[in-house]
Write a protein that holds these residues in place. Structure first.
Motif, PDB file in Angstrom:
ATOM      1  N   THR A 124       0.936  -1.469  -0.208  1.00  0.00           N
ATOM      2  CA  THR A 124      -0.152  -0.274   0.644  1.00  0.00           C
ATOM      3  C   THR A 124       0.584   1.180  -0.272  1.00  0.00           C
ATOM      4  O   THR A 124      -0.074   1.917  -0.310  1.00  0.00           O
ATOM      5  CB  THR A 124      -1.361   0.208   1.627  1.00  0.00           C
ATOM      6  OG1 THR A 124      -0.097   0.150   2.386  1.00  0.00           O
ATOM      7  CG2 THR A 124      -2.141  -0.725   0.930  1.00  0.00           C
ATOM      8  N   GLY A 125       2.457   1.369   0.499  1.00  0.00           N
ATOM      9  CA  GLY A 125       3.000   2.724   0.350  1.00  0.00           C
ATOM     10  C   GLY A 125       2.801   3.304   1.782  1.00  0.00           C
ATOM     11  O   GLY A 125       3.515   4.269   1.901  1.00  0.00           O
ATOM     12  N   LYS A 126       2.005   2.596   2.717  1.00  0.00           N
ATOM     13  CA  LYS A 126       1.906   3.361   3.630  1.00  0.00           C
ATOM     14  C   LYS A 126       2.409   3.220   5.035  1.00  0.00           C
ATOM     15  O   LYS A 126       3.321   2.060   5.453  1.00  0.00           O
ATOM     16  CB  LYS A 126       0.354   2.466   4.393  1.00  0.00           C
ATOM     17  CG  LYS A 126      -0.772   3.145   3.731  1.00  0.00           C
ATOM     18  CD  LYS A 126      -1.667   2.467   4.539  1.00  0.00           C
ATOM     19  CE  LYS A 126      -3.698   3.932   3.974  1.00  0.00           C
ATOM     20  NZ  LYS A 126      -4.743   2.854   4.510  1.00  0.00           N
ATOM     21  N   SER A 127       2.693   4.332   5.692  1.00  0.00           N
ATOM     22  CA  SER A 127       3.938   3.883   6.533  1.00  0.00           C
ATOM     23  C   SER A 127       3.577   2.978   8.202  1.00  0.00           C
ATOM     24  O   SER A 127       2.108   3.031   8.407  1.00  0.00           O
ATOM     25  CB  SER A 127       4.639   5.117   7.172  1.00  0.00           C
ATOM     26  OG  SER A 127       4.795   5.223   8.916  1.00  0.00           O
ATOM     27  N   TRP A 128       4.777   2.558   8.699  1.00  0.00           N
ATOM     28  CA  TRP A 128       3.207   1.586   9.105  1.00  0.00           C
ATOM     29  C   TRP A 128       3.976   1.487  10.231  1.00  0.00           C
ATOM     30  O   TRP A 128       2.816   2.047  11.319  1.00  0.00           O
ATOM     31  CB  TRP A 128       4.540   0.048   9.657  1.00  0.00           C
ATOM     32  CG  TRP A 128       4.410  -0.835  10.211  1.00  0.00           C
ATOM     33  CD1 TRP A 128       4.711  -0.960  11.701  1.00  0.00           C
ATOM     34  CD2 TRP A 128       2.704  -1.701  10.747  1.00  0.00           C
ATOM     35  NE1 TRP A 128       3.794  -2.007  12.923  1.00  0.00           N
ATOM     36  CE2 TRP A 128       2.456  -2.506  11.530  1.00  0.00           C
ATOM     37  CE3 TRP A 128       1.918  -1.339   9.454  1.00  0.00           C
ATOM     38  CZ2 TRP A 128       1.492  -3.453  11.838  1.00  0.00           C
ATOM     39  CZ3 TRP A 128       0.811  -2.182   9.488  1.00  0.00           C
ATOM     40  CH2 TRP A 128       0.662  -3.579  10.910  1.00  0.00           C
ATOM     41  N   CYS A 129       4.341   2.993  10.999  1.00  0.00           N
ATOM     42  CA  CYS A 129       4.032   3.986  12.840  1.00  0.00           C
ATOM     43  C   CYS A 129       3.014   5.102  12.687  1.00  0.00           C
ATOM     44  O   CYS A 129       2.633   5.242  13.350  1.00  0.00           O
ATOM     45  CB  CYS A 129       5.595   4.037  12.840  1.00  0.00           C
ATOM     46  SG  CYS A 129       6.495   5.897  11.692  1.00  0.00           S
ATOM     47  N   ASP A 130       2.811   5.691  11.101  1.00  0.00           N
ATOM     48  CA  ASP A 130       1.748   6.567  11.391  1.00  0.00           C
ATOM     49  C   ASP A 130       1.236   6.624  10.126  1.00  0.00           C
ATOM     50  O   ASP A 130       1.136   7.387   9.006  1.00  0.00           O
ATOM     51  CB  ASP A 130       2.576   7.820  11.162  1.00  0.00           C
ATOM     52  CG  ASP A 130       1.480   9.067  11.258  1.00  0.00           C
ATOM     53  OD1 ASP A 130       0.332   9.059  11.235  1.00  0.00           O
ATOM     54  OD2 ASP A 130       2.215  10.354  11.492  1.00  0.00           O
ATOM     55  N   PRO A 131       0.441   4.886   9.373  1.00  0.00           N
ATOM     56  CA  PRO A 131      -0.433   5.143   8.456  1.00  0.00           C
ATOM     57  C   PRO A 131      -1.375   5.953   7.583  1.00  0.00           C
ATOM     58  O   PRO A 131      -1.659   6.272   7.303  1.00  0.00           O
ATOM     59  CB  PRO A 131      -0.965   3.433   8.552  1.00  0.00           C
ATOM     60  CG  PRO A 131      -1.309   3.586  10.078  1.00  0.00           C
ATOM     61  CD  PRO A 131      -0.464   4.155  10.805  1.00  0.00           C
ATOM     62  N   ARG A 132      -1.638   6.939   8.396  1.00  0.00           N
ATOM     63  CA  ARG A 132      -3.244   7.567   8.391  1.00  0.00           C
ATOM     64  C   ARG A 132      -2.082   9.692   7.810  1.00  0.00           C
ATOM     65  O   ARG A 132      -3.114   9.473   6.593  1.00  0.00           O
ATOM     66  CB  ARG A 132      -3.732   8.475   9.313  1.00  0.00           C
ATOM     67  CG  ARG A 132      -5.233   7.193   9.988  1.00  0.00           C
ATOM     68  CD  ARG A 132      -5.743   7.792  11.426  1.00  0.00           C
ATOM     69  NE  ARG A 132      -6.319   6.810  11.610  1.00  0.00           N
ATOM     70  CZ  ARG A 132      -5.960   7.147  12.953  1.00  0.00           C
ATOM     71  NH1 ARG A 132      -5.404   7.797  13.706  1.00  0.00           N
ATOM     72  NH2 ARG A 132      -6.875   5.534  13.760  1.00  0.00           N
ATOM     73  N   ARG A 133      -0.928   9.559   7.866  1.00  0.00           N
ATOM     74  CA  ARG A 133      -0.681  10.424   7.659  1.00  0.00           C
ATOM     75  C   ARG A 133       1.112  10.803   7.040  1.00  0.00           C
ATOM     76  O   ARG A 133       1.586  11.407   6.424  1.00  0.00           O
ATOM     77  CB  ARG A 133       0.002  11.542   9.135  1.00  0.00           C
ATOM     78  CG  ARG A 133      -0.817  12.296   9.906  1.00  0.00           C
ATOM     79  CD  ARG A 133      -0.489  12.994  10.919  1.00  0.00           C
ATOM     80  NE  ARG A 133       0.867  13.072  10.744  1.00  0.00           N
ATOM     81  CZ  ARG A 133       1.382  13.875  11.558  1.00  0.00           C
ATOM     82  NH1 ARG A 133       0.512  14.716  12.686  1.00  0.00           N
ATOM     83  NH2 ARG A 133       2.608  14.014  11.898  1.00  0.00           N
ATOM     84  N   THR A 134       1.986   9.391   6.548  1.00  0.00           N
ATOM     85  CA  THR A 134       3.020   9.111   6.038  1.00  0.00           C
ATOM     86  C   THR A 134       2.921   8.065   5.467  1.00  0.00           C
ATOM     87  O   THR A 134       2.485   7.272   5.748  1.00  0.00           O
ATOM     88  CB  THR A 134       4.260   9.027   6.876  1.00  0.00           C
ATOM     89  OG1 THR A 134       3.957   9.919   7.731  1.00  0.00           O
ATOM     90  CG2 THR A 134       5.326   8.838   6.285  1.00  0.00           C
ATOM     91  N   LYS A 135       3.002   8.267   4.135  1.00  0.00           N
ATOM     92  CA  LYS A 135       2.119   6.995   3.004  1.00  0.00           C
ATOM     93  C   LYS A 135       3.872   7.543   1.938  1.00  0.00           C
ATOM     94  O   LYS A 135       3.716   8.386   1.750  1.00  0.00           O
ATOM     95  CB  LYS A 135       1.430   6.585   2.985  1.00  0.00           C
ATOM     96  CG  LYS A 135       0.805   7.542   1.731  1.00  0.00           C
ATOM     97  CD  LYS A 135      -0.364   7.005   1.370  1.00  0.00           C
ATOM     98  CE  LYS A 135      -0.440   6.086   0.046  1.00  0.00           C
ATOM     99  NZ  LYS A 135      -1.473   5.370  -0.444  1.00  0.00           N
ATOM    100  N   VAL A 136       4.333   6.709   0.825  1.00  0.00           N
ATOM    101  CA  VAL A 136       5.244   6.623   0.100  1.00  0.00           C
ATOM    102  C   VAL A 136       3.888   6.232  -0.975  1.00  0.00           C
ATOM    103  O   VAL A 136       3.595   5.447  -1.205  1.00  0.00           O
ATOM    104  CB  VAL A 136       6.812   5.726  -0.215  1.00  0.00           C
ATOM    105  CG1 VAL A 136       6.213   4.406   0.020  1.00  0.00           C
ATOM    106  CG2 VAL A 136       7.345   6.091  -1.010  1.00  0.00           C
TER     107      VAL A 136
END
Length: 137
Positions: free
Chosen positions: A89-101
């Motif tokens: 998904t590109g989502k950050s594991w530590c802050d999936p709501r705000r940070t993604k690639v």
């Protein structure tokens, strides 16, 4: 959308990755047990070459000392600061709501189908037998 052939399926075996450049963007293509995913090769934290990072799984714990390992080889860890991103998904594991690639849609297409469209040779016949990984931007 413009389609770009980026690899044959054989070039990216299960568990492997390939970094390609499409329209000036570096993109990492990952094969997770026969499923292909693509994410931008730039960590949103400080711009590291994210897709060159270690591919890892998820360590979870419900209580101290009770660890379990899941999602084997589904996360990529930034080589600079260790931020982890979900390859699917590109989502950050530590802050999936705000940070993604950024993630990209991929399709697998038969070489014969590509030959019938824009990749047809103009001066001589072409036979394409392999499957290709194609990205649309």
């Amino acid at each position: 959308m413009t389609r770009h052939v980026v690899a044959t399926v054989d070039e990216i075996p299960s568990g492997a990755r390939k970094i390609v450049e499409v329209q000036g963007r570096e993109i990492g293509i990952f094969n997770l047990e026969g499923e292909f995913f693509a994410i931008a090769n730039r960590c949103p934290h400080e711009g590291a070459s994210l897709c060159k990072g270690r591919i890892v799984g998820l360590v979870e714990a419900d209580e101290p000392g009770a660890y379990r390992y899941s999602r084997k080889n589904e996360l990529v860890r930034c080589p600079w600061h260790g931020w982890e991103f979900d390859i699917r998904t590109g989502k950050s594991w530590c802050d999936p709501r705000r940070t993604k690639v950024r993630s990209y849609d991929l399709k697998l297409e038969q070489g014969s189908a590509l030959g019938e469209e824009e990749l047809r040779a103009e001066t001589f016949p072409v036979s394409v037998e392999k499957q290709y990984v194609v990205i649309e931007l």
